[in-house]
Each structure stands twice: as C-alpha cells, then as structure tokens.
Motif scaffolding. Structure first.
Motif, mmCIF file in Angstrom:
data_model
loop_
_atom_site.group_PDB
_atom_site.id
_atom_site.type_symbol
_atom_site.label_atom_id
_atom_site.label_comp_id
_atom_site.label_asym_id
_atom_site.label_seq_id
_atom_site.Cartn_x
_atom_site.Cartn_y
_atom_site.Cartn_z
ATOM 1 N N GLN A 34 -10.929 10.582 -4.162
ATOM 2 C CA GLN A 34 -11.825 9.652 -3.469
ATOM 3 C C GLN A 34 -12.783 8.982 -4.453
ATOM 4 O O GLN A 34 -13.039 7.778 -4.363
ATOM 5 C CB GLN A 34 -12.610 10.390 -2.385
ATOM 6 N N THR A 38 -6.774 5.051 -2.989
ATOM 7 C CA THR A 38 -8.064 5.281 -2.338
ATOM 8 C C THR A 38 -7.864 5.680 -0.875
ATOM 9 O O THR A 38 -8.422 6.673 -0.392
ATOM 10 C CB THR A 38 -8.930 4.009 -2.393
ATOM 11 N N ILE A 39 -7.058 4.892 -0.177
ATOM 12 C CA ILE A 39 -6.797 5.173 1.239
ATOM 13 C C ILE A 39 -6.079 6.512 1.385
ATOM 14 O O ILE A 39 -6.429 7.332 2.244
ATOM 15 C CB ILE A 39 -5.958 4.037 1.861
ATOM 16 N N ILE A 86 0.286 4.836 -1.818
ATOM 17 C CA ILE A 86 -0.562 5.680 -0.969
ATOM 18 C C ILE A 86 -0.095 7.142 -0.978
ATOM 19 O O ILE A 86 -0.893 8.062 -0.819
ATOM 20 C CB ILE A 86 -0.580 5.130 0.483
ATOM 21 N N ILE A 124 -1.056 9.435 6.562
ATOM 22 C CA ILE A 124 -0.866 8.297 5.648
ATOM 23 C C ILE A 124 0.294 7.428 6.122
ATOM 24 O O ILE A 124 0.393 6.246 5.739
ATOM 25 C CB ILE A 124 -0.619 8.753 4.188
ATOM 26 N N VAL A 152 -5.698 -0.291 -3.849
ATOM 27 C CA VAL A 152 -6.420 0.490 -2.842
ATOM 28 C C VAL A 152 -5.572 1.593 -2.229
ATOM 29 O O VAL A 152 -6.096 2.457 -1.536
ATOM 30 C CB VAL A 152 -6.975 -0.422 -1.711
ATOM 31 N N ILE A 167 0.839 -1.202 0.000
ATOM 32 C CA ILE A 167 0.000 0.000 0.000
ATOM 33 C C ILE A 167 0.872 1.249 0.000
ATOM 34 O O ILE A 167 0.571 2.240 -0.674
ATOM 35 C CB ILE A 167 -0.953 -0.004 1.216
ATOM 36 N N TYR A 206 -8.513 9.433 0.766
ATOM 37 C CA TYR A 206 -9.469 9.624 1.866
ATOM 38 C C TYR A 206 -8.783 10.280 3.066
ATOM 39 O O TYR A 206 -9.298 11.245 3.649
ATOM 40 C CB TYR A 206 -10.058 8.279 2.288
ATOM 41 N N ILE A 207 -7.598 9.762 3.434
ATOM 42 C CA ILE A 207 -6.888 10.306 4.600
ATOM 43 C C ILE A 207 -6.496 11.760 4.359
ATOM 44 O O ILE A 207 -6.656 12.626 5.227
ATOM 45 C CB ILE A 207 -5.644 9.452 4.914
#
Length: 515
Positions: free
Chosen positions: A300, A152-153, A28, A166, A149, A24, A156-157
């Motif tokens: 998002q 996405t994470i 991320i 993050i 993902v 991730i 959002y964060i």
C-alpha cells in the motif's frame, strides 16, 4: 461517423473504463500472489502461471482484434469481449484450485485482448479527425495509468479484504460497460463475413506469439536455455514467426494485414511502441520490488508513492492532446518525453538504502510528465497514415508491440539483476578482509555491540559476520537495482533518433470511416 454531445462522452468513458479494466488486471494480481499461493497450496513456480497465462492469451489476441472486429462486427465483438471478461473475472474469484484459476485467467486474457485495441479504434471513430490527438490522449489515460495503479489497488484490496475481490471488483464495472456498449455504440459492417478464414494463420500466430511470451515470462526463472522446453519454445517462436509472416503476405484474406507496414511512420512506430512498453512496464516492475524488498515499504505504501506520478499523467494527457491539435510536432513532444524518462531513471539511480518515501516524489512526477508526452505523440505518429479498416489492424499490432516491449523489458531487467548481483557481490567481498581498516573498525564495533547485549565472545563474532553478510547483501541488491534504472533510461534515450525519422505533419487527421 464522429459522434457529438452526450453520446460522444458516454462512449468515450465506456471504452476508457473497459480498456482500464483490462490493463489494471495485467498488474493487479502481482501483489496478491503470496496470498493466492497459500490459499491454493501452490508452489511459486506454479502460481506464476496465473500471470503468464493471462499475458500469453492477451498478446495472441491483440494482433487479431482488428480481423475479429471485421468478422463479427466491431460492436458485437467488443460487447462479447466485455461480457466474457466479466464472467471470467467472476470465475477467477470463485476458483478453488490452481488449474481452475489458470484456465479462467487465460479466458480473461483472451477476452481482454479484444478490449484494448477495439477500445482505441472505437474512440478514434467517435471523435472528429481534427481532435484525434485528444482522443488518443484520453485513451492513454488507461494505457499508462492502468499498469501503474494496478499494484496499488491490488495491495489495498488484499490487505483489507481477500484476494478473490481483486477479480470481483470487475463485475459491476463490466456490467455497466456492457450496458453502455449495447445502448450507445453504433454497429459496423461485418466486412469479413462469408470470406475464407485463415485457420493456418491463426494457428501460426498462436504458436509464434504464445511461445515467445512464455519464453519471456518464464525464461529467467528457468535459467533460460538450461531448460529444454525453453529452448524448444524459442525454436517454435522463430520458425512460427517466419512462417506466419510468409503466410499472411501471400494470401488474400490475412488475419493480420502486414501490408500496412508499407507506411513508414507505422513501421517505425512499431519499434517506438516496443520501447515505450519496455520503459512503462520495466520501470513498474523494478520500482515496487526495490521499495518492498529493499526499503521495507508495504504494498500500500508503494502504491501511495506511485499515485502522484499517475495523477500528473492524468492531468497532462488533455494538455498533450490540445498541443497536438494546435500543431505542435509530435516528434518534439515524444523526444522530450523520452528525455524526461531518462532523467527519471538517472534520478532513481542515485537512490540509497536511506531513501524515504518523499525522495521519490519528484522522480515519479518527472516520469508521469514523460509518459504523458510519450504515449499520445507516439501513437499519433504511428497511426497517422492509416486509413479505414487499416486502423483496426494497426492499433492491434501497435498495442501488441507495446505489450511485447513490456515483456522484453521485464525479462531483460530480471536477467540483468541476476547477472549484476554476482558481479557486485564479488566486488564488495574484496573489501571484506582483515587488511581493510574500514572493515576491521565496523566488525569490531559490531562485536562490542553484541557483547554488550549479553552475547559470548564467540557468539558475538558469529553475529557480527551475519550482520556484515546482511549489509553486503543489501548493498548488492541496491547496486543491482540502480543498474536496472540506468539501463532503462539508456534504452529510452537511444530511441530518440527513431522518432525523427517519422513523417512531420501539423495534424495527423484520421478519417472517421474506421471499419
């Protein structure tokens, strides 16, 4: 020795979560770069080193992870990697300058490189030989879903909190993974302890792979060989690779055991893993950029579009593992996965500027199924002939090739986009002239629209030209991204014959003496 009962599942969850953390973190950060850039006052070129540094450190450690596990004991090395990764995550979140953040990201990448392959080797040791397909499928959840993902994470964060989070989210998960590792994973012998350390091999590996990764990460933004340091790094990568392979083939205690390349299935598997990385990371690079820069979706929204495909992959993984256990040839499943990825690419190559979120659902579901059918069978085929300590070395090399494939994919598609932009723009501009009825009609219509809004005749004409330029620019980007999708699918399709050159076995049984 294979585990049973609750211990088996605790170890399985632990190694999947640890690998997922690392994977991730490869993506991320991408959606948070603008916020980090503004907060630290860095240029876009400089801020890119927070991803480049992580990737370079990661890919250097991957092929060494098997040797490091033998040197320090796999459990000790794995536990140390989790702890260092967690500490580095805290330091990244606390960084106040760009230099600090890059340094801590490199530390995070060095620790993270030990998580992927070691997680896979531990998982293969934990499950009985007859269920190796299921074990590989469970590991594939993290390997395939993680990069998907991550944005996405991260989006959002970043939208709801701030960019340091993050990194901070890794801390509790890393602490739990470290506790479970210390408590449940069994120790393995330190087979390399007391034996000579191949310092020259380590240095050559770092030079060769590190230089290559920097070239792939920075080449496009530096206009490739127009930058002197890129040319120098290419020479270093080529010479370093040749010297490294020669060194490792001629000494008794190599850092990377290239002798496992004698297994035909593993040698071919290195190439198929490269292609898998090209498709996995390349498609995840192009699609978010296409959605956010051209269609105007938020980070998002883009993540929510990608989510169903990721869920399909998760749902398919156990099914794929079960099919392998029942004797369904891995070659047929992998070939089907490549074909489905090609279908996904062709479906996306028909996108338009009017495409909405719902129109990407089925293409991404097809991709999700394809990725599940690709990762597990390709990994199983690659490692089916490896025995004992060869598995630790093999998983490291195999994962490195997938990472390099992703870097090559992103670099190749970025360059393709850059080149094709000019071609498509020139082709479109041919139609922008007073002898083209369609252009004249659109141009006059825009002028009337602006005049109706209160513009003068001259202002309306200038505004109409700007509007036409905007339309040409959008169409140029659209056609360029569609080319990138099409090429990704073709690359995957061309790799299908390679799969059928690997051995056919009803069950790729792997012994549990993985040291």
């Amino acid at each position: 020795m294979a585990e049973t009962g609750a211990r088996k599942w605790i170890i399985t969850i632990t190694v999947i979560v640890a690998a997922l953390l690392e994977l991730i973190d490869t993506t991320i950060v991408n959606v948070s770069i603008p916020q980090i850039q503004g907060n630290l006052g860095a240029t876009l070129e400089d801020i890119a080193w927070i991803t480049t540094g992580y990737a370079v450190a990661n890919v250097i450690i991957l092929p060494m992870s098997g040797w490091l596990g033998s040197m320090f004991g796999r459990k000790n090395y794995y536990l140390a990697s989790i702890i260092v990764f967690t500490i580095a995550s805290f330091l990244c979140g606390n960084a106040t300058t760009l230099e600090e953040l890059v340094a801590f990201r490199i530390l995070q990448g060095l620790a993270g490189g030990g998580l992927i392959s070691t997680s896979q080797a531990i998982l293969l040791e934990t499950w009985p030989p007859a269920e190796v397909g299921i074990a590989t499928a469970l590991f594939g959840l993290g390997a395939v879903v993680g990069p998907t993902v991550g944005p996405t994470i991260g989006g959002y964060i970043t939208d709801h909190y701030s960019w340091p989070w993050i990194f901070y989210v890794n801390i509790p998960v890393g602490a739990l993974a470290a506790f479970a590792t210390y408590t449940f994973i069994r120790k393995t012998p330190r087979e390399q302890q007391g034996k000579p350390i191949d310092w020259w091999g380590i240095a050559l590996l770092a030079l060769a792979v590190g230089s290559l990764q920097v070239v792939l990460e920075k080449g496009e933004s530096e206009d490739w060989f127009e930058a002197t340091y890129i040319t120098v790094l290419v020479i270093v990568a080529v010479l370093g690779t040749i010297l490294f392979i020669w060194r490792e083939m001629t000494i008794d205690y190599p850092v990377v055991n290239f002798k496992i390349m004698r297994h035909r299935s593993f040698s071919i598997g290195m190439f198929t893993s490269f292609v898998l990385g090209f498709g996995l990371y390349g498609s995840m690079f192009v699609f978010p950029v296409f959605c956010q820069n051209l269609l105007g979706f938020s980070a998002q929204q883009t993540g929510e579009i990608l989510l169903p495909g990721g869920l399909v992959t998760i749902a398919m993984m156990p099914f794929v593992g079960t099919m392998l256990k029942k004797g369904v040839p891995a070659q047929f499943m992998a070939a089907t996965g490549m074909l489905l990825f090609f279908v996904f690419s062709q479906m996306l190559s028909n996108s338009s500027l009017a495409s909405g979120t719902g129109e990407f659902f089925w293409p991404l579901v097809v991709r999700g199924i394809g990725m599940a059918l690709l990762f597990v069978p390709l990994t199983t085929l690659a490692i089916q002939d490896l025995r004992g300590k060869e598995i630790g070395q093999g998983t490291g090399l195999n994962n490195m090739m997938r990472q390099l494939g992703g870097s090559f994919g992103i670099a190749a598609l970025t360059t393709l986009i850059h080149i094709r932009q000019g071609i498509h723009r020139n082709n479109l501009l041919v139609n922008i002239n007073e002898y083209n009825p369609a252009f004249v009609q659109r141009f006059q219509g825009l002028i009337h629209t602006f005049v109706a809004k209160g513009y003068s005749a001259l202002e309306a004409q200038k505004a109409a030209y700007r509007a036409i330029e905007g339309m040409v620019l959008k169409q140029t980007y659209l056609l360029t991204y569609l080319d990138a999708y099409w090429i990704s699918g073709i690359v995957m399709l061309c790799a299908i014959p390679l799969v059928f050159t690997q051995k056919f076995k009803r069950n790729a049984n792997i012994p549990t003496d993985v040291h």
